[in-house]
Enzyme design. Sequence first.
Site, PDB file in Angstrom:
ATOM      1  N   SER A  54       0.851  -1.188   0.000  1.00 21.92           N
ATOM      2  CA  SER A  54       0.000   0.000   0.000  1.00 21.92           C
ATOM      3  C   SER A  54       0.883   1.233   0.000  1.00 21.92           C
ATOM      4  CB  SER A  54      -0.909   0.003   1.231  1.00 21.92           C
ATOM      5  OG  SER A  54      -0.115   0.248   2.376  1.00 21.92           O
ATOM      6  N   LYS A  55       0.216   2.375  -0.057  1.00 24.78           N
ATOM      7  CA  LYS A  55       0.924   3.656  -0.154  1.00 24.78           C
ATOM      8  C   LYS A  55       1.981   3.833   0.933  1.00 24.78           C
ATOM      9  CE  LYS A  55      -1.990   7.006  -2.419  1.00 24.78           C
ATOM     10  NZ  LYS A  55      -3.264   7.602  -2.167  1.00 24.78           N
ATOM     11  N   ARG A  56       1.678   3.296   2.133  1.00 25.88           N
ATOM     12  CA  ARG A  56       2.630   3.567   3.217  1.00 25.88           C
ATOM     13  C   ARG A  56       3.977   2.875   2.976  1.00 25.88           C
ATOM     14  NH1 ARG A  56       2.837  -0.767   6.926  1.00 25.88           N
ATOM     15  NH2 ARG A  56       1.264  -2.290   6.350  1.00 25.88           N
ATOM     16  N   GLY A  74       5.547   3.206   0.171  1.00 27.22           N
ATOM     17  CA  GLY A  74       6.265   4.009  -0.823  1.00 27.22           C
ATOM     18  C   GLY A  74       5.429   4.154  -2.067  1.00 27.22           C
TER      19      GLY A  74
END
Length: 511
Positions: free
Chosen positions: A255-257, A259
């Site tokens: 997921s976005k967290r 990167g």
Amino acid sequence: MLEPAKPRVRFAPSPTGSLHVGGARTALFNWLFARKYGGRFVLRIEDTDLDRSSPEKERVITDDLRWLGLDWNEGPDAGGPHGPYRQTDRLDLYRRLADRLKDSGLAYWCYCTPEELESRRNEFLARGENPRYDGRCRGLTQDQAHHFQREGRRPALRFRMQGGTIQVHDLVRGDVDFDGDLIGDFVLLKSDGTPSYNFAVVVDDHMMEISHVIRGEEHLTNTPRQIALYQALGLALPEFGHISMILAPDRSKLSKRHGTTAVGEYRERGFLPEALVNYIALLGWAPSDDRELFTLEELIQAFSLDRVVRNPAIFDEKKLLWMNGHYIRTLDEGRVLERFREMASFIQESHKQAEATKKRMAPFFDDLHKQAEAVKKWLPALREKIHTLSDLATLSERYLPGHLTFSPEALQTLVENRDVTAKILHSLSDSIAGSPETSGEGFKQIMKEIGKTLQIGGKALYGPVRSALTGEIHGPELVQVVPLLGKDEALSRIRTALQKMTKQEELSNGS
Ligand code: GLU
């Protein structure tokens, strides 16, 4: 698996967000499958979530697909014999089919409100059961229906599920059984008249003559619902293949967290499409040997669904960076510069679209033309060192006049043998000042002389010089750096380094 004759496959993004690596991989596998067997790749836009979909997001997704080189034979813009290819342009069609299902008793109107459904859902959960629709409106009488209508309730159309086992023959996962009794009657038309995902997808896959549905594993649990619909409608099933999840290195869902996951962001960071395509092809597909580098053409030859693995794939950005660096080095300098300019234009364009992007990117992108000049000048020295095109900008920026900053390691190198370093730098400065311009050979000669006079060599000699001239302890060859810097900038940098050393000394003496 038998070799399919001219398969028809599709990529069916919902334009509710950008294209991420998972979606890009689904598109790629479908595209490769179509190309390999002389089939057709269809792009279908699933935009029935009216609140979250937008034409702008559709544009971004299609633009990213084109950038990756994944073109389609049929789609909203390309047209084709099975259009329209955007679901909001097909609403009448779903409604007509929904009426047919209703008239033949395969579906019924359900007047339950979202609040009622939510509270029953919680009851199922409290009992430790799979939440599902409890069939309350299955046998409504005309009177009950009228009563609900007078209350102002707007009905949804539900499919009457049959119980029993539903088996998915999956090309990747093998046979997977689902208990039809646990699924419950699901929605075909929502109360606003738009179709549910499961309904629209079956109608479209059938009408678009899709032979192979290749998609992400998250849709596997939808497949028994879709099979039940195909069977109720008396339609032949397509083949199904569900590709495994993509996980982050810590094995949680990517997921976005973790990167960058959006294709557009990779574009902004200066990744080449050929590198991204090559890397994502290896996420869940294993070639028959341990080869890693493939062009799109080579992927078409090598790809097969048989070699798509069940295990989750791990997304390792370090490997992608390595691969990108490799691809950059396969291009000649002119092409690298062209790609750099393309990246710059893309960033400028997306800045216009979204202020947020601008904030994320380094300020030097404000003056991309100046940057492009510096990149051109420094490319020969930097190309061996870079992983992304934007590295070119960051690294070459360091060599612009007035842009010398010292890393802690470089500073340490300058001060640890202060006296010797000062001697080296003064001699270097005198020699550079004494000749018109210093060539790579000339610089080598000067360094040799200094080494001989001071009786040092290797790292002890070159380390301080590199630190003074570049502010870093690693980087391109100094024989390339010195002539590119030019006499004035080289002298100014040596001066700055010497001043810095003096300042550091004062600091450590507490004065
Ligand atoms: N619109 C769905 C998605 O974006 C596609 C599902 C499918 O391929 O059936 O996940």
